[in-house]
Scaffold this motif. Structure first.
Motif, short mmCIF file in Angstrom:
data_model
loop_
_atom_site.label_atom_id
_atom_site.label_comp_id
_atom_site.label_asym_id
_atom_site.label_seq_id
_atom_site.Cartn_x
_atom_site.Cartn_y
_atom_site.Cartn_z
N GLY A 128 -25.25 -62.08 -15.10
CA GLY A 128 -25.95 -61.88 -16.36
C GLY A 128 -27.39 -61.43 -16.18
N GLU A 129 -28.06 -60.99 -17.23
CA GLU A 129 -27.41 -61.01 -18.51
C GLU A 129 -26.54 -59.77 -18.67
N ILE A 130 -25.39 -59.95 -19.24
CA ILE A 130 -24.48 -58.86 -19.54
C ILE A 130 -24.12 -58.98 -21.02
N GLY A 131 -23.51 -57.94 -21.56
CA GLY A 131 -23.11 -58.09 -22.95
C GLY A 131 -22.99 -56.79 -23.71
N LEU A 132 -23.32 -56.89 -25.00
CA LEU A 132 -23.13 -55.79 -25.95
C LEU A 132 -24.33 -55.74 -26.89
N ASP A 140 -13.22 -64.09 -11.58
CA ASP A 140 -12.64 -64.13 -10.24
C ASP A 140 -13.55 -64.85 -9.25
N ALA A 141 -14.87 -64.72 -9.44
CA ALA A 141 -15.84 -65.36 -8.55
C ALA A 141 -16.13 -66.80 -8.95
N LYS A 142 -15.56 -67.23 -10.07
CA LYS A 142 -15.78 -68.59 -10.60
C LYS A 142 -17.27 -68.85 -10.84
N LEU A 143 -17.93 -67.85 -11.43
CA LEU A 143 -19.35 -67.96 -11.75
C LEU A 143 -19.56 -68.02 -13.25
N PRO A 144 -20.63 -68.69 -13.71
CA PRO A 144 -20.99 -68.65 -15.13
C PRO A 144 -21.46 -67.24 -15.51
N VAL A 145 -21.52 -66.99 -16.81
CA VAL A 145 -22.10 -65.74 -17.31
C VAL A 145 -23.19 -66.06 -18.33
N THR A 146 -24.18 -65.18 -18.36
CA THR A 146 -25.22 -65.22 -19.39
C THR A 146 -25.05 -63.97 -20.24
N LEU A 147 -24.89 -64.16 -21.54
CA LEU A 147 -24.56 -63.06 -22.44
C LEU A 147 -25.73 -62.65 -23.32
N HIS A 148 -25.90 -61.34 -23.44
CA HIS A 148 -26.84 -60.73 -24.38
C HIS A 148 -25.98 -60.05 -25.44
N ILE A 149 -25.97 -60.61 -26.64
CA ILE A 149 -25.11 -60.08 -27.71
C ILE A 149 -25.97 -59.86 -28.96
#
Length: 242
Positions: A89-93, A120-129
């Motif tokens: 992250g941050e990833i998103g839309l 697949d990596a069993k990691l958390p994500v941080t989202l920018h939406i």
């Protein structure tokens, strides 16, 4: 514990070098959001030069929706394989502006790929939406399979947040200076969300309080007070480590 779920260390120290002292001298933890290898290396060097911050700072890396560059997928996979990041992250839309909306299909493609990588990596994500909550529900099945999903600077409605939780997503909703600036949807969400689902952030140096040119880690103290005021009882909202 002063816990900042989302900030940008390199950009912060460029405008506020004294923030380094605040981070080093206080009971602080935070996710440092990075979008280039240079930014990752900057945080790594900062930690190496200030070993007391090693347990305080965690690095995240992702392709930001405002700058969707497919070539950075290789960087993300490399950083994961080398165990250099704690979250994706941050990833998103983002279709907040006409400019961002023009590449929305590419954003969606890279968002979906990065969610798969995080799963697949069993990691958390941080989202920018921003202006894209409906598309979140298109990805609900994979989001349910991700370790933790942090909605950075959450701007949706309280009902949408509750729906995301009701769909089985291990979601957390992070709030910052939007609360101090009177953002109605953010305030409503803080009023109604379960306490354990609420995080604090500064997005430093971005998203400042009204009248200021940048945000900084110590803003968390005022943000926490504002959350306590909204929920009317500080004892019911202990700060938690990330």
């Amino acid at each position: 514990m002063i816990s900042d779920a989302h900030f940008h260390l390199k950009q912060l120290l460029e405008v506020s070098p004294e923030s380094a002292d605040f981070i080093k001298e206080n009971d602080f933890s935070g996710f440092c959001s990075c979008h280039t290898l240079e930014e990752v290396e900057f945080v790594e060097n900062f930690i190496a030069e200030n070993p007391e911050t090693e347990k305080k700072l965690k690095i995240t890396f992702g392709i930001h929706p405002q700058a969707p560059n497919e070539k950075e997928l290789a960087t993300l996979e490399k950083l994961i394989s080398e165990k250099r990041i704690a979250a994706v992250g941050e990833i998103g839309l983002d279709r907040f502006s006409v400019e961002f909306a023009e590449n929305f299909e590419l954003q969606k493609k890279l968002f979906a790929i990065q969610l798969e990588i995080a799963r697949d990596a069993k990691l958390p994500v941080t989202l920018h939406i921003r202006k894209a909550i409906p598309e979140i529900f298109e990805q609900i099945q994979i989001l349910k399979r991700i370790k933790k999903v942090i909605f950075h600077s959450y701007s949706g409605t309280a009902a949408e947040a509750e729906s995301i939780l009701n769909h089985g997503v291990n979601a957390f909703f992070s709030f910052g200076n939007a609360l101090l600036n009177g953002h109605k949807k953010a305030i409503d969400s803080v009023k109604t969300l379960p306490e354990e689902r609420i995080l604090t952030e500064t997005d430093a140096p971005y998203q400042p309080k009204k009248g200021e040119s940048f945000s900084k880690p110590q803003d968390i103290l005022m943000i926490l007070e504002k959350i306590a005021e909204i929920r009317a009882d500080l004892s019911k909202f202990p700060q938690k480590s990330l």
